[in-house]
Write a protein that holds these residues in place. Structure first.
Motif, mmCIF file in Angstrom:
data_model
loop_
_atom_site.group_PDB
_atom_site.id
_atom_site.type_symbol
_atom_site.label_atom_id
_atom_site.label_comp_id
_atom_site.label_asym_id
_atom_site.label_seq_id
_atom_site.Cartn_x
_atom_site.Cartn_y
_atom_site.Cartn_z
ATOM 1 N N GLU A 1 9.620 64.444 -25.754
ATOM 2 C CA GLU A 1 8.186 64.651 -25.961
ATOM 3 C C GLU A 1 7.819 64.557 -27.436
ATOM 4 O O GLU A 1 6.818 63.944 -27.805
ATOM 5 N N GLN A 2 8.634 65.162 -28.275
ATOM 6 C CA GLN A 2 8.395 65.082 -29.714
ATOM 7 C C GLN A 2 8.579 63.643 -30.199
ATOM 8 O O GLN A 2 7.801 63.148 -31.024
ATOM 9 N N TYR A 3 9.620 62.998 -29.688
ATOM 10 C CA TYR A 3 9.864 61.599 -30.040
ATOM 11 C C TYR A 3 8.644 60.746 -29.677
ATOM 12 O O TYR A 3 8.219 59.894 -30.466
ATOM 13 N N ALA A 4 8.091 60.968 -28.495
ATOM 14 C CA ALA A 4 6.945 60.178 -28.033
ATOM 15 C C ALA A 4 5.750 60.350 -28.957
ATOM 16 O O ALA A 4 5.066 59.373 -29.296
ATOM 17 N N ARG A 5 5.495 61.574 -29.394
ATOM 18 C CA ARG A 5 4.364 61.816 -30.299
ATOM 19 C C ARG A 5 4.565 61.126 -31.639
ATOM 20 O O ARG A 5 3.651 60.495 -32.183
ATOM 21 N N GLN A 6 5.775 61.237 -32.176
ATOM 22 C CA GLN A 6 6.062 60.613 -33.471
ATOM 23 C C GLN A 6 6.010 59.092 -33.372
ATOM 24 O O GLN A 6 5.469 58.418 -34.254
ATOM 25 N N PHE A 7 6.572 58.569 -32.315
ATOM 26 C CA PHE A 7 6.599 57.115 -32.118
ATOM 27 C C PHE A 7 5.185 56.573 -31.970
ATOM 28 O O PHE A 7 4.833 55.550 -32.572
ATOM 29 N N ALA A 8 4.365 57.250 -31.172
ATOM 30 C CA ALA A 8 3.000 56.781 -30.929
ATOM 31 C C ALA A 8 2.198 56.756 -32.223
ATOM 32 O O ALA A 8 1.492 55.777 -32.515
ATOM 33 N N GLY A 9 2.292 57.808 -33.008
ATOM 34 C CA GLY A 9 1.562 57.860 -34.268
ATOM 35 C C GLY A 9 2.011 56.789 -35.237
ATOM 36 O O GLY A 9 1.188 56.148 -35.908
ATOM 37 N N SER A 10 3.323 56.559 -35.294
ATOM 38 C CA SER A 10 3.865 55.544 -36.195
ATOM 39 C C SER A 10 3.447 54.138 -35.774
ATOM 40 O O SER A 10 3.069 53.315 -36.613
ATOM 41 N N ARG A 11 3.492 53.869 -34.473
ATOM 42 C CA ARG A 11 3.111 52.544 -33.971
ATOM 43 C C ARG A 11 1.642 52.254 -34.241
ATOM 44 O O ARG A 11 1.261 51.132 -34.547
ATOM 45 N N LEU A 12 0.824 53.276 -34.115
ATOM 46 C CA LEU A 12 -0.606 53.094 -34.339
ATOM 47 C C LEU A 12 -0.886 52.781 -35.809
ATOM 48 O O LEU A 12 -1.661 51.884 -36.130
ATOM 49 N N ARG A 13 -0.195 53.517 -36.696
ATOM 50 C CA ARG A 13 -0.460 53.356 -38.127
ATOM 51 C C ARG A 13 0.144 52.079 -38.697
ATOM 52 O O ARG A 13 -0.537 51.304 -39.369
ATOM 53 N N SER A 14 1.418 51.863 -38.434
ATOM 54 C CA SER A 14 2.105 50.739 -39.074
ATOM 55 C C SER A 14 2.227 49.512 -38.184
ATOM 56 O O SER A 14 2.281 48.382 -38.676
ATOM 57 N N GLY A 15 2.285 49.724 -36.873
ATOM 58 C CA GLY A 15 2.436 48.593 -35.970
ATOM 59 C C GLY A 15 1.122 47.981 -35.541
ATOM 60 O O GLY A 15 1.088 46.890 -34.979
ATOM 61 N N LEU A 16 0.014 48.710 -35.824
ATOM 62 C CA LEU A 16 -1.317 48.244 -35.452
ATOM 63 C C LEU A 16 -1.370 47.846 -33.971
ATOM 64 O O LEU A 16 -1.772 46.742 -33.619
ATOM 65 N N LYS A 17 -0.945 48.771 -33.133
ATOM 66 C CA LYS A 17 -0.964 48.544 -31.693
ATOM 67 C C LYS A 17 -1.834 49.606 -31.033
ATOM 68 O O LYS A 17 -1.915 50.735 -31.500
ATOM 69 N N GLY A 18 -2.470 49.216 -29.929
ATOM 70 C CA GLY A 18 -3.320 50.131 -29.201
ATOM 71 C C GLY A 18 -2.542 51.033 -28.277
ATOM 72 O O GLY A 18 -1.363 50.817 -27.997
ATOM 73 N N ARG A 19 -3.231 52.032 -27.765
ATOM 74 C CA ARG A 19 -2.576 53.057 -26.953
ATOM 75 C C ARG A 19 -1.947 52.516 -25.670
ATOM 76 O O ARG A 19 -0.938 53.046 -25.201
ATOM 77 N N LEU A 20 -2.508 51.464 -25.100
ATOM 78 C CA LEU A 20 -1.956 50.935 -23.851
ATOM 79 C C LEU A 20 -0.594 50.284 -24.077
ATOM 80 O O LEU A 20 0.330 50.459 -23.286
ATOM 81 N N MET A 21 -0.458 49.542 -25.193
ATOM 82 C CA MET A 21 0.835 48.939 -25.501
ATOM 83 C C MET A 21 1.834 50.004 -25.933
ATOM 84 O O MET A 21 3.020 49.937 -25.572
ATOM 85 N N ILE A 22 1.366 50.986 -26.680
ATOM 86 C CA ILE A 22 2.254 52.065 -27.119
ATOM 87 C C ILE A 22 2.808 52.827 -25.915
ATOM 88 O O ILE A 22 3.991 53.166 -25.862
ATOM 89 N N LYS A 23 1.955 53.084 -24.947
ATOM 90 C CA LYS A 23 2.405 53.771 -23.734
ATOM 91 C C LYS A 23 3.472 52.959 -23.014
ATOM 92 O O LYS A 23 4.487 53.503 -22.557
ATOM 93 N N GLN A 24 3.267 51.664 -22.938
ATOM 94 C CA GLN A 24 4.246 50.785 -22.286
ATOM 95 C C GLN A 24 5.570 50.802 -23.037
ATOM 96 O O GLN A 24 6.644 50.870 -22.425
ATOM 97 N N GLU A 25 5.508 50.758 -24.355
ATOM 98 C CA GLU A 25 6.730 50.776 -25.163
ATOM 99 C C GLU A 25 7.479 52.093 -25.002
ATOM 100 O O GLU A 25 8.709 52.108 -24.955
ATOM 101 N N LEU A 26 6.751 53.189 -24.912
ATOM 102 C CA LEU A 26 7.391 54.486 -24.723
ATOM 103 C C LEU A 26 8.153 54.532 -23.400
ATOM 104 O O LEU A 26 9.284 55.021 -23.340
#
Length: 234
Positions: free
Chosen positions: A121-146
């Protein structure tokens, strides 16, 4: 009584304990045989008091060998973690490649979780925030990657629900502005291409609409882009 006698008859005395020259913290346990009956981590050696002169039965050897493998899986998992967070699935796959038995992999994973060294759960939060900031990806793709990384649907959904909507819009705008300069075609064609591009990057339709509003869509006749808006569904 006969079984007890048979087991006693099979007891072996430890004749020597030698440090493994290849692995620093492992020890080789010898009885009267030329080959070691056990190769164990020093923590296992101490736990079971595997010292010279101690007697040991075949059933104990099997048990200690299994305990050592479980412990070795745990130690390897910690080393694999290093300074980089990893999911339970990723660590499990790593230990599988190392050919550990599944029950020992589960032991290592459960122990890591109980010690809070692995927290999906902690990993998911950190990963999502990082992907949004540096990967410039939206929440739907981030969810799929998780989920591809072994995060449960629920944990992935909770992680993306915590994403800041303003940050997501800012990321979508940044991508749109960058892509806008290279997209060819008339206004409608460019708009459709940008819309498809942003949605492929996982941005919801509402975010895409807002991101496109900030671009200069007006043509020479002054026609406003809102009149030709593309309908987007979330």
């Amino acid at each position: 009584m006969n079984e007890e006698f048979a087991e006693l008859a099979e007891e072996q005395k430890i004749e020597s304990v030698d440090r493994d020259k290849k692995e620093k913290r492992r020890y080789l346990i010898y009885t009267e045989t030329e080959e070691p009956v056990l190769s164990v981590h020093e923590d296992i050696m101490i736990r079971y008091r595997l010292m010279k002169g101690r007697t040991i039965t075949p059933s104990e050897i099997v048990h200690i060998r299994n305990e050592d493998e479980r412990y070795r899986a745990y130690v390897l998992a910690i080393a694999y973690l290093g300074a980089k967070p990893r999911t339970r699935k990723a660590i499990g796959q790593y230990l599988t490649r190392k050919e550990f038995q599944q029950e020992n992999i589960e032991y290592a994973l459960n122990r890591l979780e109980s010690e809070q060294l692995v927290d999906d759960e902690q990993y998911a939060r950190q990963f999502a925030g990082s992907r949004l900031r540096s990967g410039l990806k939206g929440r739907l793709m981030i969810k799929q990657e998780l989920q591809q990384r072994g995060i449960s649907k629920q944990a992935a959904a909770e992680a993306i629900s915590e994403l800041d909507s303003d940050s997501e819009l800012a990321a979508a705008k940044k991508l749109a502005e960058k892509k806008f300069r290279s997209v060819k075609g008339d206004r409608n064609q460019r708009r459709m291409k940008l819309t498809a591009f942003l949605m492929r990057r996982g941005f919801p339709g509402s975010v895409v609409r807002e991101a496109l509003k900030g671009l200069d869509w007006k043509e020479e006749n002054g026609h406003d882009e809102e009149e030709d808006g593309v309908l987007l569904d979330n």
